[in-house]
Design a protein around this motif. Structure first.
Motif, mmCIF file in Angstrom:
data_model
loop_
_atom_site.group_PDB
_atom_site.id
_atom_site.type_symbol
_atom_site.label_atom_id
_atom_site.label_comp_id
_atom_site.label_asym_id
_atom_site.label_seq_id
_atom_site.Cartn_x
_atom_site.Cartn_y
_atom_site.Cartn_z
ATOM 1 N N GLU A 1 37.717 -8.507 12.056
ATOM 2 C CA GLU A 1 36.812 -8.594 13.196
ATOM 3 C C GLU A 1 37.070 -7.382 14.081
ATOM 4 O OE1 GLU A 1 35.943 -11.565 16.937
ATOM 5 O OE2 GLU A 1 37.008 -12.332 15.201
ATOM 6 N N PHE A 2 35.991 -6.817 14.624
ATOM 7 C CA PHE A 2 36.136 -5.657 15.489
ATOM 8 C C PHE A 2 35.049 -5.679 16.560
ATOM 9 C CE2 PHE A 2 33.079 -4.403 12.350
ATOM 10 C CZ PHE A 2 32.212 -3.523 12.984
ATOM 11 N N ALA A 3 35.257 -4.896 17.596
ATOM 12 C CA ALA A 3 34.271 -4.796 18.671
ATOM 13 C C ALA A 3 33.328 -3.647 18.365
ATOM 14 C CB ALA A 3 34.969 -4.562 20.002
ATOM 15 N N ASP A 4 32.050 -3.927 18.454
ATOM 16 C CA ASP A 4 31.003 -2.926 18.280
ATOM 17 C C ASP A 4 30.263 -2.873 19.607
ATOM 18 O OD1 ASP A 4 29.000 -1.236 17.419
ATOM 19 O OD2 ASP A 4 27.925 -2.792 16.299
ATOM 20 N N GLY A 5 30.743 -2.028 20.490
ATOM 21 C CA GLY A 5 30.214 -2.034 21.849
ATOM 22 C C GLY A 5 30.680 -3.309 22.528
ATOM 23 N N ARG A 6 29.754 -4.134 22.937
ATOM 24 C CA ARG A 6 30.097 -5.390 23.604
ATOM 25 C C ARG A 6 29.928 -6.584 22.666
ATOM 26 N NH1 ARG A 6 28.499 -4.827 29.791
ATOM 27 N NH2 ARG A 6 30.497 -5.844 29.943
ATOM 28 N N ARG A 7 29.847 -6.334 21.366
ATOM 29 C CA ARG A 7 29.622 -7.402 20.397
ATOM 30 C C ARG A 7 30.745 -7.452 19.377
ATOM 31 N NH1 ARG A 7 24.665 -4.853 21.300
ATOM 32 N NH2 ARG A 7 23.046 -6.291 21.975
ATOM 33 N N SER A 8 31.001 -8.647 18.865
ATOM 34 C CA SER A 8 31.963 -8.814 17.771
ATOM 35 C C SER A 8 31.226 -8.671 16.449
ATOM 36 C CB SER A 8 32.602 -10.205 17.822
ATOM 37 O OG SER A 8 33.289 -10.393 19.021
ATOM 38 N N ARG A 9 31.884 -8.058 15.495
ATOM 39 C CA ARG A 9 31.357 -7.891 14.145
ATOM 40 C C ARG A 9 32.483 -8.186 13.156
ATOM 41 N NH1 ARG A 9 27.066 -8.456 16.098
ATOM 42 N NH2 ARG A 9 25.524 -6.862 16.458
#
Length: 140
Positions: free
Chosen positions: A1-9
């Motif tokens: 899991e990682f942060a893509d801007g203000r979203r989790s992906r």
């Protein structure tokens, strides 16, 4: 899991075998959120259980637009060797009760643990970041 801007992906990556210089390589977006639906804004990992020669992961999703304040639980079936997604829920498996508001004025159902015993799945999840429930289901 990682942060893509203000979203989790959720990504799939290969980890090097070197203990001296461990690195991530070959990362790719793995679980693509649905477009304009219950998990279109955020997706985050949840517990994984064996399912025959596959694995079943319960994941947490939050939608954009009108559903942006609702976290729900979905499921993805995948091959553990290739990480190929075999099946993905089109809608949430578990939704939060709409009479219990959680952190930052959100409605939250979040998968936190799972186990399988004799084809019975126990999915532990929390509601509104305040209490834990257990959903019980049977594998085919």
């Amino acid at each position: 899991e990682f942060a893509d801007g203000r979203r989790s992906r959720i990504a799939a990556c290969t980890f090097s075998d070197s203990l001296r210089y461990p690195t991530w390589r070959g990362c790719r977006l793995w679980l693509h959120p649905h477009w304009q639906t219950w998990d279109s804004d955020h997706v985050s990992t949840g517990p994984v259980v064996p399912f025959g020669d596959r694995h079943l992961m319960f994941y947490n999703g939050r939608g954009g637009g009108a559903g942006q304040k609702v976290w729900a639980i979905g499921e993805v079936l995948f091959d553990p060797e290739t990480l190929e997604i075999v099946d993905l829920s089109s809608g949430p498996l578990i939704t939060p009760p709409m009479d219990e508001i959680g952190w930052k004025e959100q409605y939250i159902a979040f998968a936190s643990g799972a186990m399988v015993k004799d084809k019975t799945v126990y999915l532990y999840h929390h509601i509104a970041d305040r209490r834990i429930r257990c959903a019980v289901g049977t594998l085919p």
